[in-house]
Scaffold this motif. Structure first.
Motif, PDB file in Angstrom:
ATOM      1  N   UNK A  34       0.860  -1.180   0.000  1.00 55.27           N
ATOM      2  CA  UNK A  34       0.000   0.000   0.000  1.00 55.27           C
ATOM      3  C   UNK A  34       0.898   1.232   0.000  1.00 55.27           C
ATOM      4  N   UNK A  35       0.550   2.201  -0.831  1.00 58.32           N
ATOM      5  CA  UNK A  35       1.327   3.427  -0.944  1.00 58.32           C
ATOM      6  C   UNK A  35       0.798   4.466   0.041  1.00 58.32           C
ATOM      7  N   UNK A  36       1.699   5.077   0.773  1.00 57.67           N
ATOM      8  CA  UNK A  36       1.320   6.163   1.666  1.00 57.67           C
ATOM      9  C   UNK A  36       1.344   7.460   0.858  1.00 57.67           C
ATOM     10  N   UNK A  37       0.192   8.087   0.602  1.00 56.43           N
ATOM     11  CA  UNK A  37       0.156   9.298  -0.235  1.00 56.43           C
ATOM     12  C   UNK A  37       1.064  10.408   0.259  1.00 56.43           C
ATOM     13  N   UNK A  63     -11.854  -4.797  -0.073  1.00 53.62           N
ATOM     14  CA  UNK A  63     -12.443  -4.197  -1.275  1.00 53.62           C
ATOM     15  C   UNK A  63     -13.831  -4.773  -1.526  1.00 53.62           C
ATOM     16  N   UNK A  64     -14.756  -3.917  -1.899  1.00 54.70           N
ATOM     17  CA  UNK A  64     -16.113  -4.374  -2.192  1.00 54.70           C
ATOM     18  C   UNK A  64     -16.336  -4.635  -3.672  1.00 54.70           C
ATOM     19  N   UNK A  65     -15.361  -4.266  -4.514  1.00 54.14           N
ATOM     20  CA  UNK A  65     -15.465  -4.537  -5.946  1.00 54.14           C
ATOM     21  C   UNK A  65     -14.071  -4.688  -6.523  1.00 54.14           C
ATOM     22  N   UNK A  66     -13.999  -5.212  -7.743  1.00 54.89           N
ATOM     23  CA  UNK A  66     -12.704  -5.417  -8.390  1.00 54.89           C
ATOM     24  C   UNK A  66     -12.079  -4.109  -8.849  1.00 54.89           C
ATOM     25  N   UNK A  67     -12.841  -3.007  -8.815  1.00 57.65           N
ATOM     26  CA  UNK A  67     -12.315  -1.718  -9.255  1.00 57.65           C
ATOM     27  C   UNK A  67     -11.914  -0.801  -8.105  1.00 57.65           C
ATOM     28  N   UNK A  68     -11.992  -1.293  -6.869  1.00 61.66           N
ATOM     29  CA  UNK A  68     -11.623  -0.440  -5.737  1.00 61.66           C
ATOM     30  C   UNK A  68     -10.152  -0.033  -5.796  1.00 61.66           C
ATOM     31  N   UNK A  69      -9.301  -0.888  -6.370  1.00 64.77           N
ATOM     32  CA  UNK A  69      -7.894  -0.518  -6.503  1.00 64.77           C
ATOM     33  C   UNK A  69      -7.752   0.703  -7.404  1.00 64.77           C
ATOM     34  N   UNK A  70      -8.509   0.721  -8.514  1.00 65.18           N
ATOM     35  CA  UNK A  70      -8.461   1.898  -9.385  1.00 65.18           C
ATOM     36  C   UNK A  70      -9.043   3.135  -8.692  1.00 65.18           C
ATOM     37  N   UNK A  71     -10.044   2.913  -7.844  1.00 65.40           N
ATOM     38  CA  UNK A  71     -10.599   4.037  -7.087  1.00 65.40           C
ATOM     39  C   UNK A  71      -9.540   4.634  -6.163  1.00 65.40           C
ATOM     40  N   UNK A  72      -8.740   3.777  -5.522  1.00 68.43           N
ATOM     41  CA  UNK A  72      -7.659   4.285  -4.670  1.00 68.43           C
ATOM     42  C   UNK A  72      -6.622   5.038  -5.495  1.00 68.43           C
ATOM     43  N   UNK A 126      -9.468  14.767 -12.350  1.00 66.84           N
ATOM     44  CA  UNK A 126     -10.834  14.415 -11.941  1.00 66.84           C
ATOM     45  C   UNK A 126     -11.602  13.590 -12.968  1.00 66.84           C
ATOM     46  N   UNK A 127     -11.343  13.799 -14.244  1.00 68.15           N
ATOM     47  CA  UNK A 127     -12.095  13.069 -15.263  1.00 68.15           C
ATOM     48  C   UNK A 127     -11.798  11.571 -15.273  1.00 68.15           C
ATOM     49  N   UNK A 128     -10.711  11.146 -14.626  1.00 72.54           N
ATOM     50  CA  UNK A 128     -10.365   9.720 -14.563  1.00 72.54           C
ATOM     51  C   UNK A 128     -10.803   9.064 -13.259  1.00 72.54           C
ATOM     52  N   UNK A 129     -11.452   9.802 -12.409  1.00 73.02           N
ATOM     53  CA  UNK A 129     -11.819   9.271 -11.097  1.00 73.02           C
ATOM     54  C   UNK A 129     -12.742   8.069 -11.237  1.00 73.02           C
ATOM     55  N   UNK A 130     -12.477   7.049 -10.438  1.00 69.22           N
ATOM     56  CA  UNK A 130     -13.306   5.851 -10.380  1.00 69.22           C
ATOM     57  C   UNK A 130     -13.989   5.815  -9.019  1.00 69.22           C
ATOM     58  N   UNK A 131     -15.276   5.553  -9.016  1.00 69.38           N
ATOM     59  CA  UNK A 131     -16.038   5.520  -7.773  1.00 69.38           C
ATOM     60  C   UNK A 131     -15.817   4.204  -7.052  1.00 69.38           C
ATOM     61  N   UNK A 132     -15.481   4.275  -5.802  1.00 75.04           N
ATOM     62  CA  UNK A 132     -15.265   3.063  -5.014  1.00 75.04           C
ATOM     63  C   UNK A 132     -16.536   2.235  -4.961  1.00 75.04           C
ATOM     64  N   UNK A 133     -16.414   0.940  -5.161  1.00 74.70           N
ATOM     65  CA  UNK A 133     -17.568   0.045  -5.124  1.00 74.70           C
ATOM     66  C   UNK A 133     -18.253  -0.138  -6.457  1.00 74.70           C
ATOM     67  N   UNK A 134     -17.802   0.593  -7.499  1.00 73.50           N
ATOM     68  CA  UNK A 134     -18.409   0.460  -8.819  1.00 73.50           C
ATOM     69  C   UNK A 134     -17.870  -0.795  -9.488  1.00 73.50           C
ATOM     70  N   UNK A 135     -18.690  -1.810  -9.640  1.00 72.64           N
ATOM     71  CA  UNK A 135     -18.235  -3.089 -10.166  1.00 72.64           C
ATOM     72  C   UNK A 135     -18.409  -3.159 -11.678  1.00 72.64           C
ATOM     73  N   UNK A 136     -17.510  -3.888 -12.317  1.00 73.66           N
ATOM     74  CA  UNK A 136     -17.632  -4.154 -13.738  1.00 73.66           C
ATOM     75  C   UNK A 136     -18.788  -5.122 -13.973  1.00 73.66           C
ATOM     76  N   UNK A 137     -19.334  -5.082 -15.189  1.00 74.15           N
ATOM     77  CA  UNK A 137     -20.429  -5.992 -15.513  1.00 74.15           C
ATOM     78  C   UNK A 137     -19.961  -7.447 -15.433  1.00 74.15           C
ATOM     79  N   UNK A 138     -18.703  -7.680 -15.871  1.00 75.81           N
ATOM     80  CA  UNK A 138     -18.144  -9.033 -15.825  1.00 75.81           C
ATOM     81  C   UNK A 138     -16.741  -8.997 -15.198  1.00 75.81           C
TER      82      UNK A 138
END
Length: 208
Positions: free
Chosen positions: A64-67, A94-103, A110-122
């Protein structure tokens, strides 16, 4: 991002149309500022569970990276932090496979922000297995031995290759995953660098 089995867009780059325009077909690098390939030589990013990135990741905790330890005035440090954060998943929290991208969005425009918990369809099968075993990704190697030779202006281009595998406390181990990331960064008037575009490709190997 894109996957190599086959290559498909990931949520983080779904809105991008020109992210490869400045990125060359580079290879990745070590977390150190000099081209080498070992996580243990990394001075530019601090990682943990909560430990320093100058030490190799332990076999029982994800990196884990310390900001607070990321020098945002250095595009290499930002690229390193983004690359590691974006690929290290932890099914225990993590609640979804995209939480890492959210972090990783904290180092993005801002335009690249990923919402935590937003899951991919597959979500991929590896993530499903990680959930079943409450597994987490461990970084085996971060490589940038060939980086983009284009001089930085207010735009910088970097490539990172991060090799990981998932493991769990019950002894389960997942496949080795090698993620290549072509990263474009933009510098703000204040001098801070942010990721403005990214394309990635994931290759899965044999079980670790």
């Amino acid at each position: 991002m894109k996957y190599a089995r086959p290559v498909v867009p990931l949520l983080l780059v779904a809105a991008l149309s020109a992210c490869a325009s400045g990125n060359k077909d580079e290879s990745g690098s070590s977390v150190s500022s000099a081209p080498s390939s070992s996580v243990s030589s990394a001075p530019s990013v601090t990682a943990s569970s909560e430990t320093s990135a100058s030490a190799s990741p332990t076999p029982t905790q994800p990196v884990r990276i310390n900001p607070e330890d990321v020098d945002v005035s250095d595009p290499d440090a930002v690229a390193d932090a983004f690359a590691v954060t974006a690929v290290v998943r932890d099914a225990r929290t993590d609640t979804s496979s995209t939480d890492a991208q959210a972090r990783a969005s904290q180092w993005c425009v801002p335009s690249l922000a990923v919402t935590e918990g937003a899951e991919l369809e597959r979500p991929d099968g590896e993530w499903t297995a990680m959930q079943e075993h409450e597994a987490y990704d461990v970084v085996d190697e971060i490589d940038r031995t060939i980086d983009d030779p284009v001089p930085d202006t207010t735009t910088a281009y970097r490539m990172r290759t991060v090799t990981t595998h998932a493991e769990a406390e019950d002894g389960w181990r997942g496949q080795t995953r090698t993620t290549q990331l072509w990263i474009t960064l933009e510098q703000s008037p204040e001098g801070a660098w942010q990721v403005s575009a990214v394309t990635s490709r994931v290759e899965e190997g044999e079980p670790a």
